[in-house]
Design an enzyme around this catalytic site. Structure first.
Site, mmCIF file in Angstrom:
data_model
loop_
_atom_site.group_PDB
_atom_site.id
_atom_site.type_symbol
_atom_site.label_atom_id
_atom_site.label_comp_id
_atom_site.label_asym_id
_atom_site.label_seq_id
_atom_site.Cartn_x
_atom_site.Cartn_y
_atom_site.Cartn_z
ATOM 1 N N GLU A 106 0.857 -1.186 0.000
ATOM 2 C CA GLU A 106 0.000 0.000 0.000
ATOM 3 C C GLU A 106 0.896 1.240 0.000
ATOM 4 O O GLU A 106 2.056 1.168 0.403
ATOM 5 C CB GLU A 106 -0.943 -0.016 1.219
ATOM 6 C CG GLU A 106 -0.295 0.066 2.584
ATOM 7 C CD GLU A 106 0.292 -1.249 3.053
ATOM 8 O OE1 GLU A 106 -0.226 -2.312 2.674
ATOM 9 O OE2 GLU A 106 1.283 -1.215 3.788
ATOM 10 N N ASP A 107 0.362 2.367 -0.440
ATOM 11 C CA ASP A 107 1.134 3.608 -0.467
ATOM 12 C C ASP A 107 1.523 4.018 0.948
ATOM 13 O O ASP A 107 0.923 3.581 1.914
ATOM 14 C CB ASP A 107 0.292 4.749 -1.071
ATOM 15 C CG ASP A 107 0.099 4.581 -2.568
ATOM 16 O OD1 ASP A 107 -0.811 5.244 -3.094
ATOM 17 O OD2 ASP A 107 0.836 3.803 -3.190
#
Lengths: 188, 382
Positions: free
Chosen positions: B198-199
Protein backbone atom coordinates in the site's frame (compact mmCIF):
# COMPACT_ATOMS: atom_id res chain seq x y z
CA UNK A 1 -22.60 -14.54 -0.83
CA UNK A 2 -22.65 -11.88 1.89
CA UNK A 3 -24.73 -8.81 1.27
CA UNK A 4 -22.69 -5.65 1.10
CA UNK A 5 -24.48 -4.34 4.18
CA UNK A 6 -23.24 -7.34 6.17
CA UNK A 7 -19.71 -7.14 4.84
CA UNK A 8 -19.39 -3.52 5.87
CA UNK A 9 -21.09 -4.16 9.20
CA UNK A 10 -18.67 -6.92 10.13
CA UNK A 11 -16.06 -4.19 10.55
CA UNK A 12 -15.57 -4.25 14.24
CA UNK A 13 -16.03 -1.29 16.53
CA UNK A 14 -12.33 -0.65 16.89
CA UNK A 15 -11.85 -0.48 13.15
CA UNK A 16 -14.89 1.76 12.76
CA UNK A 17 -13.55 4.25 15.25
CA UNK A 18 -10.27 4.42 13.32
CA UNK A 19 -12.03 5.07 10.06
CA UNK A 20 -14.46 7.80 10.96
CA UNK A 21 -12.96 11.28 10.89
CA UNK A 22 -13.85 14.13 13.21
CA UNK A 23 -16.13 16.40 11.13
CA UNK A 24 -14.43 19.42 12.67
CA UNK A 25 -11.16 18.42 10.98
CA UNK A 26 -12.72 18.45 7.54
CA UNK A 27 -12.10 21.60 5.44
CA UNK A 28 -15.20 22.98 3.67
CA UNK A 29 -13.55 22.60 0.29
CA UNK A 30 -10.52 20.33 0.20
CA UNK A 31 -7.65 20.84 -2.27
CA UNK A 32 -8.30 19.05 -5.56
CA UNK A 33 -6.17 16.14 -6.75
CA UNK A 34 -4.54 18.51 -9.25
CA UNK A 35 -3.68 21.06 -6.56
CA UNK A 36 -2.28 18.39 -4.25
CA UNK A 37 -0.21 16.46 -6.77
CA UNK A 38 0.91 18.96 -9.38
CA UNK A 39 2.79 22.24 -9.47
CA UNK A 40 0.83 24.54 -11.77
CA UNK A 41 2.68 26.71 -14.30
CA UNK A 42 1.37 28.93 -17.06
CA UNK A 43 2.62 30.14 -20.42
CA UNK A 44 0.72 33.26 -21.48
CA UNK A 45 0.59 34.36 -25.13
CA UNK A 46 2.45 31.29 -26.38
CA UNK A 47 3.81 32.41 -29.76
CA UNK A 48 0.59 34.38 -30.30
CA UNK A 49 -1.37 36.78 -28.11
CA UNK A 50 -4.18 35.23 -26.12
CA UNK A 51 -2.85 31.68 -26.54
CA UNK A 52 -2.60 30.95 -22.82
CA UNK A 53 -1.64 27.42 -21.88
CA UNK A 54 -0.92 25.59 -18.64
CA UNK A 55 1.76 23.07 -17.67
CA UNK A 56 0.91 20.94 -14.62
CA UNK A 57 4.07 19.28 -13.44
CA UNK A 58 3.86 16.15 -11.28
CA UNK A 59 6.49 15.38 -8.65
CA UNK A 60 7.68 12.55 -10.91
CA UNK A 61 8.53 15.02 -13.70
CA UNK A 62 5.64 14.34 -16.07
CA UNK A 63 3.91 17.43 -17.49
CA UNK A 64 0.23 17.69 -18.33
CA UNK A 65 -0.38 20.32 -21.03
CA UNK A 66 -3.66 22.14 -21.58
CA UNK A 67 -5.58 25.35 -22.30
CA UNK A 68 -5.55 27.90 -19.49
CA UNK A 69 -8.94 29.42 -18.57
CA UNK A 70 -8.01 32.68 -20.31
CA UNK A 71 -7.22 31.09 -23.67
CA UNK A 72 -9.06 33.01 -26.39
CA UNK A 73 -10.45 29.84 -27.96
CA UNK A 74 -12.48 29.29 -24.81
CA UNK A 75 -13.98 32.76 -25.04
CA UNK A 76 -15.28 32.38 -28.57
CA UNK A 77 -18.99 32.19 -29.14
CA UNK A 78 -20.11 28.59 -28.89
CA UNK A 79 -16.82 27.60 -27.37
CA UNK A 80 -14.67 24.82 -28.80
CA UNK A 81 -16.49 22.64 -31.27
CA UNK A 82 -13.77 20.38 -32.65
CA UNK A 83 -10.28 19.13 -31.85
CA UNK A 84 -7.95 17.80 -34.52
CA UNK A 85 -4.69 16.06 -33.68
CA UNK A 86 -3.66 15.82 -37.30
CA UNK A 87 -1.10 18.59 -37.44
CA UNK A 88 1.78 18.98 -39.81
CA UNK A 89 3.48 15.67 -40.54
CA UNK A 90 1.55 13.25 -38.38
CA UNK A 91 -1.63 12.57 -36.52
CA UNK A 92 -0.62 12.88 -32.89
CA UNK A 93 -3.50 10.67 -31.82
CA UNK A 94 -2.12 7.72 -33.76
CA UNK A 95 1.09 7.21 -31.84
CA UNK A 96 1.61 4.21 -29.59
CA UNK A 97 4.10 4.45 -26.76
CA UNK A 98 5.06 1.15 -25.15
CA UNK A 99 6.99 -0.15 -22.20
CA UNK A 100 8.61 1.32 -19.12
CA UNK A 101 11.30 2.95 -21.26
CA UNK A 102 8.58 4.67 -23.35
CA UNK A 103 9.76 3.45 -26.72
CA UNK A 104 8.34 5.05 -29.87
CA UNK A 105 7.64 8.27 -28.03
CA UNK A 106 8.27 11.20 -30.34
CA UNK A 107 10.55 13.96 -29.13
CA UNK A 108 9.18 17.44 -29.59
CA UNK A 109 10.36 21.00 -29.09
CA UNK A 110 8.42 23.44 -26.97
CA UNK A 111 6.86 25.10 -30.00
CA UNK A 112 5.89 21.90 -31.83
CA UNK A 113 2.18 21.73 -32.58
CA UNK A 114 0.11 19.23 -30.62
CA UNK A 115 -3.31 19.83 -32.08
CA UNK A 116 -5.74 22.40 -33.51
CA UNK A 117 -8.90 23.42 -31.72
CA UNK A 118 -11.76 24.93 -33.65
CA UNK A 119 -13.93 27.58 -32.05
CA UNK A 120 -16.40 29.77 -33.89
CA UNK A 121 -14.85 28.87 -37.25
CA UNK A 122 -11.28 29.75 -36.23
CA UNK A 123 -8.50 27.25 -35.70
CA UNK A 124 -6.12 27.73 -32.80
CA UNK A 125 -2.87 25.80 -32.58
CA UNK A 126 -1.98 24.24 -29.25
CA UNK A 127 1.73 23.70 -28.68
CA UNK A 128 3.89 21.50 -26.45
CA UNK A 129 5.16 24.32 -24.24
CA UNK A 130 7.83 21.99 -22.87
CA UNK A 131 10.53 20.13 -24.79
CA UNK A 132 10.27 16.38 -24.23
CA UNK A 133 8.79 13.02 -25.26
CA UNK A 134 5.10 12.93 -26.03
CA UNK A 135 3.65 10.11 -23.92
CA UNK A 136 -0.05 10.53 -24.50
CA UNK A 137 -2.64 12.75 -26.12
CA UNK A 138 -6.15 13.04 -24.78
CA UNK A 139 -7.97 11.43 -27.69
CA UNK A 140 -11.26 11.65 -25.83
CA UNK A 141 -11.27 15.25 -27.11
CA UNK A 142 -11.90 14.00 -30.64
CA UNK A 143 -15.35 12.67 -29.76
CA UNK A 144 -15.95 15.01 -26.84
CA UNK A 145 -14.50 18.42 -27.71
CA UNK A 146 -16.91 19.94 -25.21
CA UNK A 147 -14.62 18.73 -22.42
CA UNK A 148 -12.55 21.81 -23.18
CA UNK A 149 -15.50 24.04 -22.45
CA UNK A 150 -16.55 22.30 -19.25
CA UNK A 151 -13.21 21.34 -17.70
CA UNK A 152 -10.15 22.38 -19.69
CA UNK A 153 -8.14 22.19 -16.46
CA UNK A 154 -8.98 18.52 -15.80
CA UNK A 155 -10.70 16.10 -18.15
CA UNK A 156 -10.03 18.49 -21.05
CA UNK A 157 -6.24 18.24 -20.80
CA UNK A 158 -4.47 18.08 -24.17
CA UNK A 159 -1.42 15.85 -23.68
CA UNK A 160 1.19 14.40 -21.32
CA UNK A 161 4.85 15.13 -21.98
CA UNK A 162 7.96 13.75 -20.30
CA UNK A 163 10.82 16.27 -20.38
CA UNK A 164 14.40 15.43 -19.48
CA UNK A 165 15.33 16.99 -16.13
CA UNK A 166 17.81 19.29 -17.88
CA UNK A 167 15.22 20.45 -20.42
CA UNK A 168 12.74 21.22 -17.65
CA UNK A 169 15.23 23.35 -15.77
CA UNK A 170 15.86 25.38 -18.91
CA UNK A 171 12.22 26.19 -19.52
CA UNK A 172 11.00 26.45 -15.94
CA UNK A 173 11.99 30.06 -15.42
CA UNK A 174 10.16 31.26 -18.49
CA UNK A 175 6.84 29.99 -17.09
CA UNK A 176 4.60 31.80 -14.64
CA UNK A 177 3.45 30.44 -11.30
CA UNK A 178 -0.25 30.23 -10.44
CA UNK A 179 -0.12 33.50 -8.51
CA UNK A 180 1.89 35.35 -11.18
CA UNK A 181 -0.52 34.18 -13.88
CA UNK A 182 -3.58 35.29 -11.90
CA UNK A 183 -2.01 38.68 -11.35
CA UNK A 184 -1.12 39.07 -15.00
CA UNK A 185 -4.60 38.24 -16.21
CA UNK A 186 -6.31 40.14 -13.40
CA UNK A 187 -8.01 37.07 -11.97
CA UNK A 188 -7.42 37.82 -8.30
CA UNK B 1 39.69 -42.23 -24.62
CA UNK B 2 36.50 -42.15 -26.63
CA UNK B 3 38.53 -42.54 -29.75
CA UNK B 4 40.35 -45.58 -28.42
CA UNK B 5 37.47 -47.42 -26.83
CA UNK B 6 34.29 -46.19 -28.48
CA UNK B 7 33.30 -49.47 -30.00
CA UNK B 8 33.60 -51.38 -26.75
CA UNK B 9 30.35 -52.08 -24.89
CA UNK B 10 31.69 -51.53 -21.39
CA UNK B 11 32.92 -48.06 -22.35
CA UNK B 12 29.49 -46.90 -23.41
CA UNK B 13 27.92 -47.87 -20.11
CA UNK B 14 30.42 -46.35 -17.76
CA UNK B 15 31.48 -43.14 -19.47
CA UNK B 16 28.23 -41.64 -20.69
CA UNK B 17 28.41 -38.56 -18.51
CA UNK B 18 31.03 -36.25 -17.17
CA UNK B 19 31.84 -36.11 -13.53
CA UNK B 20 33.32 -32.88 -12.34
CA UNK B 21 36.29 -32.88 -10.03
CA UNK B 22 34.02 -31.20 -7.53
CA UNK B 23 31.68 -34.17 -7.41
CA UNK B 24 34.61 -36.56 -7.10
CA UNK B 25 36.11 -34.51 -4.29
CA UNK B 26 32.78 -34.28 -2.51
CA UNK B 27 32.36 -38.04 -2.58
CA UNK B 28 35.90 -38.51 -1.29
CA UNK B 29 35.61 -35.96 1.50
CA UNK B 30 32.10 -36.76 2.73
CA UNK B 31 32.87 -39.93 4.65
CA UNK B 32 36.02 -38.71 6.46
CA UNK B 33 34.18 -35.48 7.41
CA UNK B 34 31.17 -37.43 8.64
CA UNK B 35 33.37 -39.57 10.84
CA UNK B 36 35.37 -36.60 12.09
CA UNK B 37 32.31 -34.53 13.04
CA UNK B 38 30.17 -37.53 14.02
CA UNK B 39 27.24 -36.56 11.80
CA UNK B 40 25.55 -37.72 8.62
CA UNK B 41 25.63 -35.71 5.44
CA UNK B 42 22.66 -35.21 3.14
CA UNK B 43 20.10 -32.56 2.36
CA UNK B 44 19.81 -30.81 5.71
CA UNK B 45 19.46 -27.33 7.02
CA UNK B 46 23.10 -26.81 7.95
CA UNK B 47 25.51 -26.27 5.09
CA UNK B 48 29.29 -26.51 5.10
CA UNK B 49 30.84 -24.91 2.06
CA UNK B 50 34.44 -25.75 1.13
CA UNK B 51 35.66 -23.41 -1.57
CA UNK B 52 38.81 -24.43 -3.38
CA UNK B 53 40.22 -21.79 -5.71
CA UNK B 54 43.19 -22.02 -7.96
CA UNK B 55 43.35 -18.74 -9.84
CA UNK B 56 46.18 -19.80 -12.08
CA UNK B 57 44.38 -22.91 -13.33
CA UNK B 58 41.16 -20.96 -13.90
CA UNK B 59 42.98 -18.31 -15.88
CA UNK B 60 44.70 -20.93 -18.01
CA UNK B 61 41.36 -22.57 -18.76
CA UNK B 62 39.70 -19.30 -19.64
CA UNK B 63 42.58 -18.40 -21.92
CA UNK B 64 42.23 -21.64 -23.81
CA UNK B 65 38.50 -21.44 -24.42
CA UNK B 66 37.53 -20.00 -27.80
CA UNK B 67 36.95 -16.25 -27.76
CA UNK B 68 33.19 -16.02 -28.10
CA UNK B 69 32.72 -18.21 -25.08
CA UNK B 70 34.68 -15.83 -22.95
CA UNK B 71 32.28 -13.10 -23.85
CA UNK B 72 29.45 -15.29 -22.61
CA UNK B 73 31.30 -15.65 -19.33
CA UNK B 74 31.31 -11.91 -18.83
CA UNK B 75 27.67 -11.33 -19.77
CA UNK B 76 26.45 -14.18 -17.59
CA UNK B 77 28.15 -12.59 -14.60
CA UNK B 78 26.58 -9.22 -15.33
CA UNK B 79 23.16 -10.73 -15.83
CA UNK B 80 23.29 -12.54 -12.58
CA UNK B 81 24.08 -9.40 -10.66
CA UNK B 82 20.63 -8.10 -11.51
CA UNK B 83 18.77 -11.36 -11.08
CA UNK B 84 16.33 -11.97 -8.30
CA UNK B 85 17.83 -13.45 -5.16
CA UNK B 86 15.86 -16.63 -5.68
CA UNK B 87 17.46 -17.25 -9.05
CA UNK B 88 20.98 -16.18 -8.31
CA UNK B 89 22.78 -19.49 -8.00
CA UNK B 90 22.48 -22.01 -10.79
CA UNK B 91 21.53 -25.43 -9.49
CA UNK B 92 22.26 -28.75 -11.13
CA UNK B 93 20.18 -31.85 -10.57
CA UNK B 94 21.70 -32.70 -7.20
CA UNK B 95 20.67 -29.33 -5.80
CA UNK B 96 24.26 -28.24 -5.33
CA UNK B 97 24.97 -24.72 -6.49
CA UNK B 98 27.60 -23.94 -9.05
CA UNK B 99 29.10 -20.53 -9.67
CA UNK B 100 28.00 -18.79 -12.85
CA UNK B 101 31.34 -19.26 -14.61
CA UNK B 102 31.37 -23.00 -13.83
CA UNK B 103 28.11 -23.60 -15.65
CA UNK B 104 29.26 -21.59 -18.64
CA UNK B 105 32.52 -23.56 -18.77
CA UNK B 106 30.54 -26.81 -18.62
CA UNK B 107 28.28 -25.68 -21.43
CA UNK B 108 31.27 -24.70 -23.52
CA UNK B 109 32.99 -28.02 -22.96
CA UNK B 110 29.77 -29.91 -23.71
CA UNK B 111 29.26 -28.13 -26.97
CA UNK B 112 32.80 -28.73 -28.15
CA UNK B 113 33.39 -31.51 -30.57
CA UNK B 114 35.65 -34.31 -29.37
CA UNK B 115 38.18 -33.33 -31.96
CA UNK B 116 38.42 -29.75 -30.76
CA UNK B 117 38.59 -30.89 -27.17
CA UNK B 118 41.54 -33.13 -27.86
CA UNK B 119 43.29 -30.30 -29.61
CA UNK B 120 42.96 -27.92 -26.68
CA UNK B 121 43.62 -30.21 -23.76
CA UNK B 122 46.21 -32.88 -23.20
CA UNK B 123 45.43 -36.05 -21.32
CA UNK B 124 46.58 -36.64 -18.62
CA UNK B 125 46.65 -32.92 -17.65
CA UNK B 126 49.92 -31.18 -16.86
CA UNK B 127 51.14 -31.55 -13.31
CA UNK B 128 50.18 -28.73 -10.96
CA UNK B 129 52.84 -27.24 -8.71
CA UNK B 130 50.84 -24.81 -6.67
CA UNK B 131 48.17 -25.99 -4.21
CA UNK B 132 44.57 -24.70 -4.14
CA UNK B 133 43.36 -22.21 -1.59
CA UNK B 134 40.70 -23.51 0.72
CA UNK B 135 38.11 -21.36 2.49
CA UNK B 136 35.50 -22.89 4.76
CA UNK B 137 32.16 -21.27 5.52
CA UNK B 138 29.23 -22.65 7.46
CA UNK B 139 25.71 -21.39 7.43
CA UNK B 140 22.15 -22.41 7.99
CA UNK B 141 19.58 -22.38 5.21
CA UNK B 142 17.18 -19.46 5.49
CA UNK B 143 14.28 -19.70 7.90
CA UNK B 144 10.93 -18.01 7.35
CA UNK B 145 8.69 -16.21 9.81
CA UNK B 146 5.25 -15.40 8.43
CA UNK B 147 2.22 -13.49 9.64
CA UNK B 148 0.09 -10.46 8.94
CA UNK B 149 0.97 -6.83 9.61
CA UNK B 150 -1.13 -3.76 10.26
CA UNK B 151 0.12 -0.24 9.58
CA UNK B 152 -1.40 2.61 11.55
CA UNK B 153 0.68 5.52 10.36
CA UNK B 154 0.37 7.56 7.17
CA UNK B 155 4.05 8.39 7.31
CA UNK B 156 5.46 4.89 7.23
CA UNK B 157 6.27 3.18 3.93
CA UNK B 158 6.08 -0.57 3.45
CA UNK B 159 9.66 -1.03 2.29
CA UNK B 160 12.82 0.84 3.08
CA UNK B 161 12.73 4.00 0.96
CA UNK B 162 15.89 6.02 0.70
CA UNK B 163 16.70 8.49 -2.08
CA UNK B 164 20.08 10.25 -2.16
CA UNK B 165 20.88 9.22 1.41
CA UNK B 166 17.66 10.74 2.63
CA UNK B 167 14.92 8.59 4.08
CA UNK B 168 11.43 9.14 2.70
CA UNK B 169 8.86 8.75 5.43
CA UNK B 170 9.55 8.22 9.10
CA UNK B 171 10.13 4.48 9.06
CA UNK B 172 9.25 1.37 7.10
CA UNK B 173 7.29 -1.77 7.93
CA UNK B 174 10.15 -3.75 6.43
CA UNK B 175 12.64 -2.41 8.94
CA UNK B 176 10.31 -2.26 11.95
CA UNK B 177 9.35 -5.92 11.56
CA UNK B 178 12.40 -7.37 9.82
CA UNK B 179 14.98 -5.99 12.22
CA UNK B 180 13.18 -7.33 15.29
CA UNK B 181 12.77 -10.77 13.71
CA UNK B 182 16.40 -10.87 12.60
CA UNK B 183 17.58 -9.75 16.01
CA UNK B 184 15.73 -12.42 17.94
CA UNK B 185 16.67 -15.11 15.42
CA UNK B 186 20.26 -13.92 15.62
CA UNK B 187 20.58 -13.96 11.86
CA UNK B 188 23.05 -12.29 9.52
CA UNK B 189 20.50 -10.58 7.32
CA UNK B 190 16.81 -10.52 6.45
CA UNK B 191 14.55 -10.04 3.46
CA UNK B 192 10.98 -8.79 3.70
CA UNK B 193 8.30 -10.10 1.33
CA UNK B 194 4.65 -9.06 1.41
CA UNK B 195 1.52 -10.02 -0.52
CA UNK B 196 1.02 -6.73 -2.31
CA UNK B 197 1.66 -3.27 -0.92
CA UNK B 198 0.00 0.00 0.00
CA UNK B 199 1.13 3.61 -0.47
CA UNK B 200 2.96 5.37 2.35
CA UNK B 201 -0.11 7.51 3.13
CA UNK B 202 -2.51 4.56 3.22
CA UNK B 203 -3.11 2.67 6.47
CA UNK B 204 -3.33 -1.14 6.50
CA UNK B 205 -6.09 -2.08 8.97
CA UNK B 206 -8.48 -4.96 9.65
CA UNK B 207 -6.99 -8.45 9.46
CA UNK B 208 -3.71 -7.14 8.08
CA UNK B 209 -1.55 -7.99 5.09
CA UNK B 210 0.30 -11.34 4.81
CA UNK B 211 4.08 -11.07 4.88
CA UNK B 212 7.20 -13.22 5.22
CA UNK B 213 10.56 -12.41 6.73
CA UNK B 214 13.37 -14.55 5.39
CA UNK B 215 16.27 -14.73 7.86
CA UNK B 216 19.62 -15.91 6.57
CA UNK B 217 21.98 -17.84 8.78
CA UNK B 218 19.82 -17.66 11.87
CA UNK B 219 21.72 -18.93 14.89
CA UNK B 220 18.66 -19.27 17.06
CA UNK B 221 15.56 -20.69 15.41
CA UNK B 222 12.70 -19.39 17.57
CA UNK B 223 10.30 -21.73 19.31
CA UNK B 224 6.63 -20.89 19.77
CA UNK B 225 7.63 -18.86 22.81
CA UNK B 226 10.33 -17.12 20.82
CA UNK B 227 7.85 -16.16 18.11
CA UNK B 228 5.51 -14.86 20.78
CA UNK B 229 8.34 -12.75 22.10
CA UNK B 230 8.89 -11.24 18.64
CA UNK B 231 5.19 -10.38 18.42
CA UNK B 232 5.20 -8.70 21.81
CA UNK B 233 8.33 -6.68 21.19
CA UNK B 234 6.96 -5.34 17.91
CA UNK B 235 3.47 -4.62 19.23
CA UNK B 236 4.60 -3.02 22.46
CA UNK B 237 7.16 -0.70 20.91
CA UNK B 238 6.91 2.97 21.79
CA UNK B 239 5.71 4.18 18.42
CA UNK B 240 2.45 2.50 17.53
CA UNK B 241 3.23 2.45 13.80
CA UNK B 242 2.96 -1.27 13.15
CA UNK B 243 1.39 -4.38 14.67
CA UNK B 244 1.82 -8.02 13.73
CA UNK B 245 -0.47 -10.98 14.27
CA UNK B 246 -0.47 -14.75 13.70
CA UNK B 247 3.31 -14.84 13.59
CA UNK B 248 4.76 -18.30 13.15
CA UNK B 249 7.67 -20.22 11.74
CA UNK B 250 6.84 -21.46 8.24
CA UNK B 251 8.68 -23.42 5.58
CA UNK B 252 10.08 -22.15 2.28
CA UNK B 253 6.94 -23.13 0.37
CA UNK B 254 5.08 -20.36 2.13
CA UNK B 255 6.73 -17.88 -0.24
CA UNK B 256 5.21 -19.48 -3.33
CA UNK B 257 1.87 -19.85 -1.57
CA UNK B 258 1.78 -16.17 -0.75
CA UNK B 259 2.69 -15.07 -4.25
CA UNK B 260 0.18 -17.44 -5.79
CA UNK B 261 -2.80 -15.82 -4.13
CA UNK B 262 -1.70 -12.26 -4.73
CA UNK B 263 -3.09 -11.45 -8.14
CA UNK B 264 -6.49 -13.06 -7.76
CA UNK B 265 -7.48 -11.91 -4.34
CA UNK B 266 -9.93 -9.17 -3.54
CA UNK B 267 -9.13 -6.16 -1.39
CA UNK B 268 -11.47 -4.07 0.70
CA UNK B 269 -11.02 -0.36 1.35
CA UNK B 270 -12.54 2.62 3.14
CA UNK B 271 -12.02 5.98 1.45
CA UNK B 272 -12.81 9.43 2.81
CA UNK B 273 -14.45 11.17 -0.15
CA UNK B 274 -15.59 14.74 -0.84
CA UNK B 275 -17.95 15.61 -3.67
CA UNK B 276 -18.73 18.98 -5.20
CA UNK B 277 -22.43 18.85 -4.33
CA UNK B 278 -24.49 17.57 -1.38
CA UNK B 279 -25.00 13.83 -1.09
CA UNK B 280 -28.55 12.62 -1.80
CA UNK B 281 -30.49 9.52 -0.75
CA UNK B 282 -30.54 8.43 -4.37
CA UNK B 283 -26.77 8.48 -4.46
CA UNK B 284 -26.60 5.93 -1.64
CA UNK B 285 -29.04 3.63 -3.42
CA UNK B 286 -27.28 4.15 -6.74
CA UNK B 287 -23.89 3.23 -5.34
CA UNK B 288 -25.07 0.25 -3.32
CA UNK B 289 -26.76 -1.25 -6.34
CA UNK B 290 -23.54 -1.38 -8.33
CA UNK B 291 -22.14 -4.92 -8.44
CA UNK B 292 -19.18 -6.33 -10.39
CA UNK B 293 -18.68 -3.10 -12.31
CA UNK B 294 -15.91 -3.14 -14.87
CA UNK B 295 -13.72 -0.05 -15.08
CA UNK B 296 -10.94 0.87 -17.44
CA UNK B 297 -7.86 2.45 -15.93
CA UNK B 298 -5.06 3.97 -17.93
CA UNK B 299 -1.75 3.83 -16.08
CA UNK B 300 -2.14 6.57 -13.44
CA UNK B 301 -0.11 9.72 -14.12
CA UNK B 302 1.57 9.39 -10.72
CA UNK B 303 3.24 6.10 -11.77
CA UNK B 304 3.36 6.65 -15.53
CA UNK B 305 7.02 7.64 -15.37
CA UNK B 306 8.05 4.15 -14.29
CA UNK B 307 5.32 1.87 -15.58
CA UNK B 308 4.11 0.89 -19.05
CA UNK B 309 1.32 2.96 -20.52
CA UNK B 310 -1.47 0.41 -20.52
CA UNK B 311 -5.20 0.28 -20.20
CA UNK B 312 -6.18 -2.07 -17.41
CA UNK B 313 -9.61 -3.61 -16.93
CA UNK B 314 -10.51 -3.94 -13.30
CA UNK B 315 -13.62 -4.96 -11.38
CA UNK B 316 -15.30 -3.11 -8.53
CA UNK B 317 -17.13 -5.91 -6.72
CA UNK B 318 -19.33 -3.78 -4.47
CA UNK B 319 -19.55 -0.33 -2.87
CA UNK B 320 -21.32 1.18 0.10
CA UNK B 321 -21.64 4.77 1.24
CA UNK B 322 -21.49 5.57 4.93
CA UNK B 323 -22.73 9.00 5.96
CA UNK B 324 -20.62 11.19 8.19
CA UNK B 325 -22.82 13.03 10.64
CA UNK B 326 -22.09 16.70 10.46
CA UNK B 327 -21.26 16.80 6.78
CA UNK B 328 -23.31 16.57 3.61
CA UNK B 329 -20.45 16.57 1.10
CA UNK B 330 -18.07 14.21 2.86
CA UNK B 331 -18.71 10.50 3.28
CA UNK B 332 -16.93 7.20 3.80
CA UNK B 333 -16.92 4.98 0.75
CA UNK B 334 -16.47 1.28 1.50
CA UNK B 335 -15.54 -0.74 -1.54
CA UNK B 336 -14.27 -4.16 -2.50
CA UNK B 337 -12.20 -4.42 -5.67
CA UNK B 338 -10.09 -6.74 -7.77
CA UNK B 339 -6.39 -6.87 -6.90
CA UNK B 340 -4.43 -4.25 -8.80
CA UNK B 341 -7.14 -1.56 -8.84
CA UNK B 342 -5.95 2.01 -8.29
CA UNK B 343 -8.48 3.29 -5.74
CA UNK B 344 -7.40 6.93 -5.61
CA UNK B 345 -7.73 7.19 -9.37
CA UNK B 346 -11.14 5.50 -9.26
CA UNK B 347 -12.37 8.28 -6.95
CA UNK B 348 -10.96 11.39 -8.65
CA UNK B 349 -10.88 9.99 -12.16
CA UNK B 350 -7.23 10.85 -12.93
CA UNK B 351 -8.26 13.57 -15.42
CA UNK B 352 -10.75 11.20 -17.04
CA UNK B 353 -8.21 8.43 -17.58
CA UNK B 354 -10.04 6.07 -15.25
CA UNK B 355 -13.55 5.46 -16.46
CA UNK B 356 -16.07 5.05 -14.96
CA UNK B 357 -14.97 6.86 -11.85
CA UNK B 358 -16.86 7.79 -8.71
CA UNK B 359 -17.18 11.33 -10.03
CA UNK B 360 -18.59 10.21 -13.35
CA UNK B 361 -21.07 7.89 -11.60
CA UNK B 362 -22.33 10.68 -9.34
CA UNK B 363 -22.13 13.32 -12.07
CA UNK B 364 -19.91 15.69 -10.12
CA UNK B 365 -16.31 16.22 -9.03
CA UNK B 366 -15.04 13.77 -6.41
CA UNK B 367 -11.84 14.01 -4.38
CA UNK B 368 -10.25 11.47 -2.05
CA UNK B 369 -8.72 12.69 1.20
CA UNK B 370 -7.74 9.48 2.92
CA UNK B 371 -7.56 5.81 2.09
CA UNK B 372 -7.39 2.77 4.33
CA UNK B 373 -7.14 -0.90 3.43
CA UNK B 374 -9.64 -2.73 5.58
CA UNK B 375 -9.19 -6.30 4.38
CA UNK B 376 -6.81 -8.36 2.26
CA UNK B 377 -8.84 -11.45 1.44
CA UNK B 378 -6.28 -14.24 1.37
CA UNK B 379 -6.17 -17.67 3.05
CA UNK B 380 -2.70 -16.91 4.25
CA UNK B 381 -1.54 -16.68 7.86
CA UNK B 382 -5.14 -16.23 8.90
Amino acid sequence: MEGTEDAAQTLDEELRSLLLPDPRDLPPIPPSSVESNFARYFAPDLLKPGHDQYVYRHANGLCVIGLAPTHIALKEEGGVTAVDFNVGKSDRSEMKVTGKRKRNAQHFESNTALCKVCANGTFYVVRCCVKGSLLEVNNRLIKQPDLLNSSADREGYIAIIMPKPSDWLKIKDSLLSYEEYNKLRGLC
Amino acid sequence: MKRKYESEEWFKDKFSGQMSIKEALRVLLSTPLENHMNVKSGVHSFRVRLTYTHSEALRKLQDRLPNNRRRDLVTVNNGNNLADSHERTVRNGDNHSQSESDSVINRTLDSMSDHAFCELFQLPPAKAFKPCQLTITCCRVPIYIGGRYLKFSRKVSQSRWIIDDERMGEASVEELVGEKVCLICRGDDYKFHAAGREDIDVRMLGSGRPFLVEVSNSRSVPSVVGVQQITEEINNSEQKYVRVRNLKLVDSEAWALMREGEAEKQKQYAALVWISRPLMEDDLKNISSIKEMEILQRTPIRVLHRRSPLERKRVIHWMMVENITGSCQYFLLHLCTQAGTYIKEFVHGDLGRTHPSLGSILGCRAEILQLDVTDVKMDCFD
